[in-house]
Design a protein around this motif. Structure first.
Motif, short mmCIF file in Angstrom:
data_model
loop_
_atom_site.label_atom_id
_atom_site.label_comp_id
_atom_site.label_asym_id
_atom_site.label_seq_id
_atom_site.Cartn_x
_atom_site.Cartn_y
_atom_site.Cartn_z
N GLY A 53 0.83 -1.19 0.00
CA GLY A 53 0.00 0.00 0.00
C GLY A 53 0.86 1.24 0.00
O GLY A 53 1.92 1.29 0.65
N SER A 54 0.43 2.23 -0.75
CA SER A 54 1.06 3.55 -0.75
C SER A 54 -0.07 4.56 -0.57
O SER A 54 -0.79 4.88 -1.52
CB SER A 54 1.81 3.78 -2.07
OG SER A 54 2.42 5.07 -2.07
N ILE A 55 -0.22 5.03 0.66
CA ILE A 55 -1.43 5.78 1.04
C ILE A 55 -1.05 7.09 1.72
O ILE A 55 -0.27 7.10 2.67
CB ILE A 55 -2.31 4.94 1.98
CG1 ILE A 55 -2.73 3.64 1.29
CG2 ILE A 55 -3.53 5.73 2.43
CD1 ILE A 55 -3.46 2.68 2.20
N LYS A 56 -1.62 8.17 1.22
CA LYS A 56 -1.49 9.47 1.86
C LYS A 56 -2.85 9.90 2.39
O LYS A 56 -3.86 9.78 1.69
CB LYS A 56 -0.95 10.52 0.89
CG LYS A 56 0.52 10.31 0.50
CD LYS A 56 1.01 11.45 -0.39
CE LYS A 56 2.47 11.27 -0.75
NZ LYS A 56 2.97 12.39 -1.61
N ASN A 57 -2.87 10.41 3.62
CA ASN A 57 -4.11 10.87 4.24
C ASN A 57 -3.91 12.29 4.77
O ASN A 57 -2.92 12.57 5.46
CB ASN A 57 -4.52 9.96 5.40
CG ASN A 57 -4.94 8.59 4.93
OD1 ASN A 57 -5.85 8.46 4.13
ND2 ASN A 57 -4.25 7.56 5.41
N TYR A 58 -4.87 13.15 4.44
CA TYR A 58 -4.81 14.54 4.91
C TYR A 58 -5.95 14.80 5.89
O TYR A 58 -7.11 14.46 5.62
CB TYR A 58 -4.91 15.51 3.72
CG TYR A 58 -4.97 16.96 4.13
CD1 TYR A 58 -3.85 17.61 4.63
CD2 TYR A 58 -6.16 17.68 4.03
CE1 TYR A 58 -3.89 18.94 5.02
CE2 TYR A 58 -6.22 19.01 4.41
CZ TYR A 58 -5.08 19.63 4.90
OH TYR A 58 -5.14 20.95 5.29
N ASN A 59 -5.63 15.39 7.04
CA ASN A 59 -6.60 15.77 8.05
C ASN A 59 -6.42 17.24 8.41
O ASN A 59 -5.29 17.75 8.40
CB ASN A 59 -6.43 14.94 9.33
CG ASN A 59 -6.81 13.49 9.14
OD1 ASN A 59 -7.90 13.09 9.49
ND2 ASN A 59 -5.88 12.71 8.60
N ARG A 60 -7.50 17.87 8.76
CA ARG A 60 -7.40 19.24 9.27
C ARG A 60 -8.43 19.42 10.38
O ARG A 60 -9.48 18.75 10.40
CB ARG A 60 -7.61 20.27 8.17
CG ARG A 60 -8.96 20.21 7.48
CD ARG A 60 -9.09 21.30 6.43
NE ARG A 60 -10.35 21.21 5.71
CZ ARG A 60 -10.53 20.54 4.58
NH1 ARG A 60 -9.50 19.89 4.04
NH2 ARG A 60 -11.71 20.51 3.99
N GLY A 61 -8.14 20.34 11.31
CA GLY A 61 -9.07 20.55 12.40
C GLY A 61 -8.79 21.84 13.14
O GLY A 61 -7.77 22.52 12.91
N ARG A 62 -9.69 22.17 14.05
CA ARG A 62 -9.54 23.38 14.86
C ARG A 62 -10.21 23.17 16.20
O ARG A 62 -11.21 22.46 16.32
CB ARG A 62 -10.16 24.58 14.15
CG ARG A 62 -11.64 24.44 13.83
CD ARG A 62 -12.14 25.61 12.98
NE ARG A 62 -13.56 25.48 12.67
CZ ARG A 62 -14.03 24.81 11.64
NH1 ARG A 62 -13.18 24.19 10.81
NH2 ARG A 62 -15.33 24.74 11.42
N ILE A 63 -9.63 23.78 17.23
CA ILE A 63 -10.19 23.76 18.58
C ILE A 63 -10.20 25.19 19.10
O ILE A 63 -9.18 25.90 19.03
CB ILE A 63 -9.37 22.86 19.52
CG1 ILE A 63 -9.36 21.41 19.02
CG2 ILE A 63 -9.93 22.91 20.94
CD1 ILE A 63 -8.50 20.48 19.86
N ASN A 64 -11.34 25.61 19.64
CA ASN A 64 -11.51 26.97 20.14
C ASN A 64 -11.79 26.90 21.64
O ASN A 64 -12.79 26.32 22.07
CB ASN A 64 -12.68 27.64 19.41
CG ASN A 64 -13.02 29.00 20.00
OD1 ASN A 64 -12.19 29.61 20.68
ND2 ASN A 64 -14.23 29.48 19.74
N ARG A 65 -10.87 27.47 22.44
CA ARG A 65 -11.12 27.63 23.87
C ARG A 65 -11.88 28.95 24.04
O ARG A 65 -11.29 30.03 24.00
CB ARG A 65 -9.82 27.63 24.65
CG ARG A 65 -9.12 26.29 24.65
CD ARG A 65 -7.92 26.26 25.57
NE ARG A 65 -7.27 24.96 25.56
CZ ARG A 65 -6.17 24.67 26.24
NH1 ARG A 65 -5.60 25.60 27.01
NH2 ARG A 65 -5.64 23.47 26.19
N VAL A 66 -13.19 28.82 24.23
CA VAL A 66 -14.10 29.95 24.09
C VAL A 66 -13.80 31.07 25.08
O VAL A 66 -13.64 32.24 24.69
CB VAL A 66 -15.56 29.47 24.24
CG1 VAL A 66 -16.52 30.65 24.12
CG2 VAL A 66 -15.88 28.41 23.20
N GLU A 67 -13.73 30.75 26.37
CA GLU A 67 -13.56 31.79 27.38
C GLU A 67 -12.19 32.45 27.31
O GLU A 67 -12.05 33.65 27.55
CB GLU A 67 -13.81 31.21 28.77
CG GLU A 67 -15.26 30.72 28.96
CD GLU A 67 -15.43 29.95 30.25
OE1 GLU A 67 -14.42 29.41 30.74
OE2 GLU A 67 -16.57 29.88 30.75
#
Length: 807
Positions: free
Chosen positions: A271-285
Motif C-alpha cells: 500500500g502507498s497511502i497518503k491521508n490529509y486531516n485538518r481541524g480546529r479547537i476553540n477555547r471559548v472563554e
C-alpha cells in the motif's frame, strides 16, 4: 417487542392438519471428499407433486432434524452452493414416522469449481450461539479497499476516521484477531493493510466462551480470510486506487499450489497511502484558537508463505510465516492564536518518521483419533520492532526546538494444547492449556521536551520495560437436546505483570527508577443456552466474565503525543477492569431473509477511564492520563436484518443503541484562579443506524447504496455531534466472471466530519475533517483451474478457519 409478539401470534395459529399424523426426518450432511460436516445446507421437503411442504438447514455439525411432516410419499432435496444436488424419496407412514437418513455425502459440482474462491454477490448476517457472522460478499468488498473501510458497514462496529481506532458497541476495549490469532501489529495499522477482497467473513464475538482469551470488554472481532486449497495452481490479483485530496494505492496477490500431500500457499500486498486531516479547537472563554493540518504518508508491504503437509488421514502438520514492513512519515502544522494578546501567538511544525517490522512464525500439528476425538498443538511467535524520530520546530515562541527518538521491541509467544472429544452425537467436551508470554521494551530520548522546576527545557532519557506472563486452562461442555442446547465453561488464569520505568535527567545527572509488579489469579465462567422451538425461531441466552488488561499505551509513562497545549501519558500502576456480561438474542427466519434482535447488560469493576489534568509547569496545557474508578454498568439493544424484497434488491440493515455511565476526574480553575479537582459523571446514550442496499441489474452489473447515521456521543472530555454518510458504488464482472471492476463514491454529500464541544477543564468547541469524500476504483482477476478441493487444515476452534490471504 414487535418481533416477539409476531412470533407468539404465528406459533399460536391453529393446526388445520391436526387429524393427520405427522412424522420427521433427520440426518447429517458431509463433504464427500473431506468427510467433514457441512453447515447451512438447505433441506427442502416436497410432496409427490413437488409442492414444498417444509424445510430447514443443517447446524454447525452438519446435523438436521425436520418435524411435522404429513404422512405420505415425500421428496427430500439437499442443496448447497458448489455441490451436486441430491434428491431422495421417502415414505412417512405406519412403522416409519421418524426416518433417520444417516450420513449424506455431497459431491462438489464441476460447475464453478475452477474458481479459486466462491464469493457470494450479497453479504449475509448469521446469528450463532456465541457470535454474529457477517459473510463478506462482493457488495461489501466494493464498499472499501481495506478492512478498515468496510468495518463501518458492520452492525455495532465503528472506526475512528482520524486515529483508526476500532470500537464495538461504543467501546474501544475490543480484541482484533485475524484467523483466530492476535498480531503484534497495532490494530489500526493492521486493518488498513488487509485488502477487503481477502476477507471471507468477519465474526463479532460479543460474549466469547471460556475457550477464548477473556480479554476485551466488548469482545472479539475476528477477521477470517480466504484460503486456497484446490488442486493445481490458483490465485487472485487485486489493484485499487482512491483519491480525494491525496492518492491512495493498494494491490495484492495470493496463490496456492496443491499436489498430493502438500499445499503450498503465499500472498503479498502493498500500500502507498497518503491521508490529509485538518481541524480546529476553540477555547471559548480564553479566546485561544488552535488549528491543525496533518499529512500522513504510509508505505506498507506484507508477505505470507505457508505449507500444509498431510501425513495421512489422521495427521496434519502446518507451518506459515508473516512478514510485515511499514514506513510512516507525518507532517503536523499547528497554529495557536491568542485573541486577547497576539504577542503570545505561536506555531509548531512536527515532522515524524516511523519504521516498524513485524514477524510471525506459526507451527500447528493435529492428530485425529479413530473414534472421533482429536488433539492439537499450536505454537505462535511474534516479533515486533519500531523506530521513530520526531522533530519539533517552534516559531514566534520562547520554547526551543527539540527532537524525540523512540525505539520499541516487542515479543509475544503463545502455546496452545487443545483436546476435543465428541462424547456422543449430541454432546462434546473440550479441554485446553495455554501459555502467553509477552515482553515489551521502549527506549525514549529527548533533547529538550520537558521543563524542570525552574522552567528550563532539559534533555531526558527514559527506558520502560513491561512483561506479562499468563498461564491458563479451560474446559467446556456442550450438549444438544431436542429443542434445547447448552454449553458451559470455565477458564482459570494466573497472571504475572512486571514493569520498570527508568528515567535520567541528563543535565542534572539525576536518576529515577519506578518498579511495579502485579500478580493475580482469576476465574472466568461462561454459559450459553439456545432454544429453537421451530426452524424459524431461535432464542439465545449467554453469560461471560471478561477482563480488560491495560494496553501498553495506557501504562507507558512516556508521552503518547505532545503539542503546545496537550500531552498524553500512560499510568504505570493502572489495574485491569473486569466485566460481567449478560446477553439475550432472538432470531427469526423470514421467507426472504432473517432478523435478529438482542439486548445486553454489563457490570464493570474497577473501570478504566481518562482523567484530565492541568500541567503545573504551564497552566495553559492539559495532561491526559488513565485512572481506575468505581464499578459502573452499561446496557444496549441491537437489531439487524438481511432481507431480499425482490430478486434484484437486497438489504442489510442494523440499529444499535448503547448506554454507559462514565466516571472520572477533571481539574479546572475556580473563581479565584486556583486549580480544583472535580469528580465528573457522564451518562452517555448513543445510537447508530446503517443500511446497505445492493441492486443487481444483470448477472454482470450491480449497484450499491450505503447510508449511516451516528447519533450524538459523550465522553469525559467532549460531546461528539451526530454524523451522516451516504456512499454509492457499482460492480461489473467480465471474462466469464474471472475479472471484475468496481467503482465507489463515498460521502457524496460531504457530511462526514467530527464536530464536538467540551466543558472540562475549559469551555471548548472544535471540528476535525478528513478525506471522507473519496472516489475509488478496483480491478480484480482470478487465475488457475483447480478442479477438486483439497482437504483443509482444521483450526483450534472449528468456527475459526485458517486463512490464506495476507495473514
Amino acid at each position: 417487542m414487535l418481533i416477539l409478539v409476531s412470533s407468539t401470534i404465528l406459533s399460536a395459529q391453529p393446526n388445520s392438519n391436526k387429524d393427520i399424523k405427522n412424522g420427521s426426518i433427520s440426518g447429517r450432511v458431509l463433504d464427500a471428499s473431506l468427510n467433514e460436516p457441512l453447515p447451512y445446507v438447505n433441506i427442502v421437503v416436497k410432496d409427490a407433486t413437488s409442492k414444498v411442504l417444509t424445510g430447514g438447514i443443517t447446524d454447525n455439525e452438519g446435523n438436521f432434524t425436520i418435524e411435522k411432516i404429513p404422512e405420505g410419499n415425500i421428496q427430500v432435496e439437499i442443496t448447497f452452493i458448489g455441490y451436486k444436488t441430491i434428491l431422495k424419496n421417502e415414505t412417512i407412514g405406519k412403522g416409519n414416522y421418524n426416518i433417520k437418513m444417516g450420513d449424506i455425502l455431497l459431491e462438489e459440482s464441476s460447475e464453478g469449481l475452477d474458481e479459486v474462491t466462491v464469493v457470494a454477490e450479497t453479504s449475509t448476517i448469521q446469528q450463532k450461539v456465541d457470535r454474529k457472522v457477517i459473510n463478506i460478499g462482493k457488495d461489501l468488498q466494493t464498499a472499501g479497499a481495506t478492512a478498515s473501510e468496510i468495518m463501518n458497514n458492520l452492525p455495532s462496529v465503528s472506526v475512528d476516521q482520524q486515529s483508526g481506532a476500532i470500537s464495538l458497541r461504543g467501546n474501544q476495549n475490543v480484541r482484533v484477531m485475524v484467523d483466530g490469532k492476535l498480531s503484534n501489529i497495532p490494530a489500526d495499522q493492521l486493518l488498513k493493510q488487509i485488502p477487503s477482497t481477502s476477507i471471507k467473513s468477519i465474526e463479532l464475538i460479543t460474549n466469547p466462551s471460556a475457550k477464548y482469551n477473556p480479554e476485551g470488554m466488548s469482545g472479539i472481532i475476528n477477521i477470517v480470510l480466504h484460503k486456497n486449497t484446490q488442486i493445481g495452481f490458483n490465485g487472485n490479483i487485486n489493484v485499487s486506487l482512491a483519491h480525494d485530496i491525496e492518492p491512495k494505492f493498494n494491490s495484492s496477490i495470493d496463490a496456492n499450489y496443491r499436489n498430493g500431500k502438500f499445499n503450498l500457499y503465499g500472498s503479498y500486498s502493498n500500500g502507498s497511502i497518503k491521508n490529509y486531516n485538518r481541524g480546529r479547537i476553540n477555547r471559548v472563554e480564553q479566546q485561544i484558537f488552535q488549528n491543525f493540518n496533518i499529512l500522513d504518508d504510509n508505505q506498507s508491504h506484507l508477505f505470507k508463505i505457508g505449507l500444509d503437509f498431510y501425513l495421512d488421514d489422521k495427521n496434519t502438520i502446518s507451518v506459515f510465516t508473516n512478514q510485515n514492513s511499514f514506513d510512516n512519515n507525518v507532517n503536523v502544522n499547528t497554529n495557536i492564536d491568542y485573541v486577547t494578546d497576539p504577542s503570545l501567538d505561536e506555531s509548531q511544525a512536527i515532522y515524524g518518521e516511523n519504521e516498524n517490522d513485524s514477524e510471525q512464525y506459526n507451527f500447528n500439528y493435529k492428530h485425529d483419533f479413530a473414534d472421533g476425538h482429536n488433539i492439537e498443538l499450536e505454537v505462535d511467535h511474534n516479533i515486533f520492532g519500531d523506530n521513530g524520530n520526531t522533530n519539533n520546530r517552534f516559531f514566534s515562541s520562547q520554547r526551543p526546538n527539540f527532537t524525540e527518538d523512540t525505539e520499541t521491541d516487542r515479543t509475544r509467544t503463545t502455546i496452545n494444547l487443545d483436546y476435543v472429544n465428541p462424547l456422543s452425537d449430541a454432546a462434546k467436551l473440550e479441554l485446553g492449556l495455554q501459555a502467553r508470554l509477552f515482553e515489551n521494551s521502549i527506549f525514549y530520548e529527548s533533547n529538550g521536551r520537558e521543563q524542570n522546576e525552574s522552567g528550563q527545557y532539559i534533555p531526558t532519557t527514559t527506558l520502560f520495560d513491561y512483561s506479562r506472563d499468563i498461564y491458563s486452562a479451560y474446559a467446556t461442555y456442550g450438549k444438544k437436546l431436542e429443542k434445547w442446547s447448552y454449553q458451559v465453561g470455565l477458564r482459570a488464569e494466573t497472571v504475572s505483570v512486571d514493569s520498570d520505568a527508568f528515567r535520567r535527567d541528563l543535565d542534572a545527572n539525576t536518576e529515577l527508577n519506578i518498579p511495579f509488579k502485579n500478580d493475580y489469579f482469576e476465574l472466568y465462567p461462561s454459559a450459553f443456552f439456545t432454544y429453537t422451538p421451530s426452524e424459524k425461531n431461535s432464542y439465545q441466552l449467554s453469560y461471560s466474565r471478561r477482563i480488560d488488561r491495560p494496553g501498553i499505551g495506557q501504562v507507558n509513562p512516556l508521552p503518547q503525543f505532545n503539542t503546545a497545549l496537550i500531552s498524553q501519558f500512560g499510568n504505570q500502576e493502572l489495574l485491569p477492569q473486569f466485566t460481567n456480561s449478560l446477553e439475550v438474542n432472538y432470531t427469526r427466519q423470514l421467507k426472504k431473509g432473517s432478523i435478529t434482535a438482542g439486548v445486553f447488560y454489563r457490570i464493570i469493576e474497577d473501570e478504566i477511564q481518562q482523567a484530565i489534568l492541568i500541567d503545573r509547569a504551564d497552566t495553559n496545557r492539559l495532561i491526559l492520563t488513565n485512572l481506575n474508578f468505581d464499578n459502573t454498568s452499561s446496557y444496549g439493544i441491537e437489531l439487524s436484518s438481511n432481507y431480499r424484497p425482490t430478486k434484484w434488491w437486497s438489504v442489510n440493515a442494523s440499529f444499535d443503541l448503547f448506554s454507559q455511565k462514565q466516571k472520572s476526574i477533571a481539574e479546572s480553575f475556580d473563581t479565584n484562579g486556583d486549580i480544583v479537582l472535580n469528580t465528573v459523571e457522564v451518562d452517555n446514550v448513543a445510537w447508530n443506524l446503517r443500511a446497505f442496499n445492493n441492486f443487481k441489474v444483470s448477472k454482470s452489473l450491480s449497484f450499491s447504496a450505503f447510508g449511516m447515521y451516528r447519533g450524538k456521543n459523550k465522553n469525559i472530555q467532549f460531546e461528539m455531534q451526530d454524523m451522516l454518510m451516504v456512499n454509492l458504488g457499482m460492480r461489473y464482472s467480465f471474462m466469464e466472471g474471472r475479472a471484475s471492476f468496481s467503482l465507489n463514491y463515498n460521502d457524496i454529500f460531504n457530511t462526514m466530519y467530527a464536530q464536538f464541544n467540551g466543558q472540562r477543564p475549559f469551555l471548548q468547541r472544535g471540528q476535525f475533517e478528513w478525506e471522507s469524500q473519496q472516489i475509488s476504483g478496483r480491478l480484480s482477476y482470478r487465475f488457475g483451474g483447480g478442479k477438486y478441493r483439497a482437504k483443509s487444515r482444521k483450526q483450534r476452534d472449528n468456527d475459526v478457519k485458517q486463512g490464506g490471504g495476507i495473514f
